[in-house]
Design an enzyme around this catalytic site. Structure first.
Site, mmCIF file in Angstrom:
data_model
loop_
_atom_site.group_PDB
_atom_site.id
_atom_site.type_symbol
_atom_site.label_atom_id
_atom_site.label_comp_id
_atom_site.label_asym_id
_atom_site.label_seq_id
_atom_site.Cartn_x
_atom_site.Cartn_y
_atom_site.Cartn_z
ATOM 1 N N ASN A 13 6.284 -5.721 -0.489
ATOM 2 C CA ASN A 13 5.344 -5.089 -1.422
ATOM 3 C C ASN A 13 6.097 -4.936 -2.746
ATOM 4 O OD1 ASN A 13 3.168 -2.233 -0.633
ATOM 5 N ND2 ASN A 13 2.702 -4.128 -1.653
ATOM 6 N N CYS A 74 0.587 5.172 -3.278
ATOM 7 C CA CYS A 74 1.168 3.934 -2.755
ATOM 8 C C CYS A 74 2.475 4.303 -2.062
ATOM 9 C CB CYS A 74 1.411 2.942 -3.891
ATOM 10 S SG CYS A 74 2.214 1.416 -3.359
ATOM 11 N N ASN A 76 4.800 2.402 -0.233
ATOM 12 C CA ASN A 76 5.957 1.556 -0.530
ATOM 13 C C ASN A 76 6.360 1.684 -1.987
ATOM 14 O OD1 ASN A 76 6.454 0.500 2.027
ATOM 15 N ND2 ASN A 76 4.931 -1.105 1.782
ATOM 16 N N ASN A 172 -8.771 0.204 2.153
ATOM 17 C CA ASN A 172 -7.728 -0.720 2.589
ATOM 18 C C ASN A 172 -7.968 -1.036 4.060
ATOM 19 O OD1 ASN A 172 -5.830 -0.557 0.114
ATOM 20 N ND2 ASN A 172 -6.205 1.573 0.646
ATOM 21 N N GLU A 189 -5.521 -5.110 0.766
ATOM 22 C CA GLU A 189 -5.485 -3.925 -0.091
ATOM 23 C C GLU A 189 -6.530 -3.977 -1.199
ATOM 24 O OE1 GLU A 189 -2.044 -1.852 -1.454
ATOM 25 O OE2 GLU A 189 -0.721 -3.152 -0.302
ATOM 26 N N CYS A 199 2.027 -2.597 3.310
ATOM 27 C CA CYS A 199 1.307 -1.471 2.699
ATOM 28 C C CYS A 199 1.808 -0.200 3.355
ATOM 29 C CB CYS A 199 -0.204 -1.629 2.892
ATOM 30 S SG CYS A 199 -1.162 -0.226 2.253
ATOM 31 N N THR A 201 1.076 3.198 2.892
ATOM 32 C CA THR A 201 0.064 4.132 3.404
ATOM 33 C C THR A 201 -0.699 3.489 4.557
ATOM 34 O OG1 THR A 201 -1.485 3.410 1.675
ATOM 35 C CG2 THR A 201 -0.202 5.420 1.245
#
Length: 263
Positions: A13, A74, A76, A172, A189, A199, A201
């Site tokens: 990511n 977010c 990451n 997502n 996403e 991702c 979350t």
């Protein structure tokens, strides 16, 4: 205005990072943000973050998706901005910072490459047919999938994200398949409007949903593999509320440079 930027990635990511503590950049320009995140005409990234000063915190994280719009949390990106803050000398090995969904605590390894980020507590998990729906800082749809390696995640994720239930606000979409002691996860996403290599979350939502699905309680550790590498989610669950949730994984500097901003 020519300014320095840095590119970070967390399990694939990837994000553009800009130190905005002293530059006073007015970054509310969706077209320019989208161009910077474009992989052909800009630096390229799943999103862009501005590290800013904030009273009472080590820093504030301001995040935009690749489409140029302000984003929900977010995970990451949160881990990567912690690594960026360490690189800048803003923090050492622990931090408390502010993001769009509230305060976050994080710890970073001495070499700066592994970040444990505390996520918000979660007490609501609902169902949409066989799928689980929950918010871990961003809204997520979690569904089982067989043969996930060969699945067309873009087509199937796009269809769910844009159906009658979710098309206005977006969601997502996470596809999950059991693997060893954990899971393999692929995510479409919103905001990026494509599959991403990871991702944060999303894998958090998967870990919580799987604990709920299995009826697990107590202190739980969930390893998850994504296209960009391996991550871990640890948390407590008492059967009603998920607490002490930590998203753990790599956060690495890829490269840096200078770019002309036309805000």
């Amino acid at each position: 205005m020519k300014i320095p930027f840095y590119k970070y990635q967390g399990a694939g990511n990837d994000f553009i990072m800009i130190d905005n503590r002293f530059l006073a950049i007015n970054h509310h320009d969706p077209a320019m943000i989208a161009r910077l995140c474009d992989r052909r005409f800009g630096v390229g990234g799943d999103g862009i973050m501005f590290l800013q000063s904030k009273d009472g915190y080590d820093f504030e994280m301001v995040y935009y998706n690749a489409d140029g719009q302000p984003s929900s949390m977010c995970g990451n990106g949160g881990r990567c901005i912690v690594a960026f803050a360490k690189q800048l000398g803003v923090i050492d090995t622990e931090t408390d910072f502010l993001a769009v969904d509230g305060p976050h605590h994080a710890k970073i390894s001495a070499d700066g490459n592994w970040v444990s980020l505390q996520m918000i507590d979660v007490d609501t998990v609902t169902r949409d047919a066989e799928a689980y729906v929950l918010n871990t800082g961003s809204p997520h749809y979690v569904t089982f999938a067989k043969g996930l390696t060969d699945k067309n995640v873009y087509n199937d994720g796009y269809a769910i994200r844009n159906n009658e239930t979710y098309k206005v606000k977006g969601i997502n979409v996470n596809f999950v398949e059991p693997e060893g002691e954990g899971y393999f996860v692929r995510t479409f996403e919103r905001g990026v409007e494509d599959e991403t290599y990871a991702c944060g979350t999303g894998v958090t939502a998967v870990a919580l949903a799987m604990a709920r699905d299995k009826g697990q309680t107590g202190t739980i550790n969930t390893p998850i593999r994504v296209l960009g590498g391996n991550m871990n989610i640890r948390f407590n669950y008492d059967g009603a509320k998920f607490t002490n949730i930590f998203l753990e994984g790599p956060a690495e500097l890829v490269f840096g440079g200078e770019i002309e901003l036309l805000f």
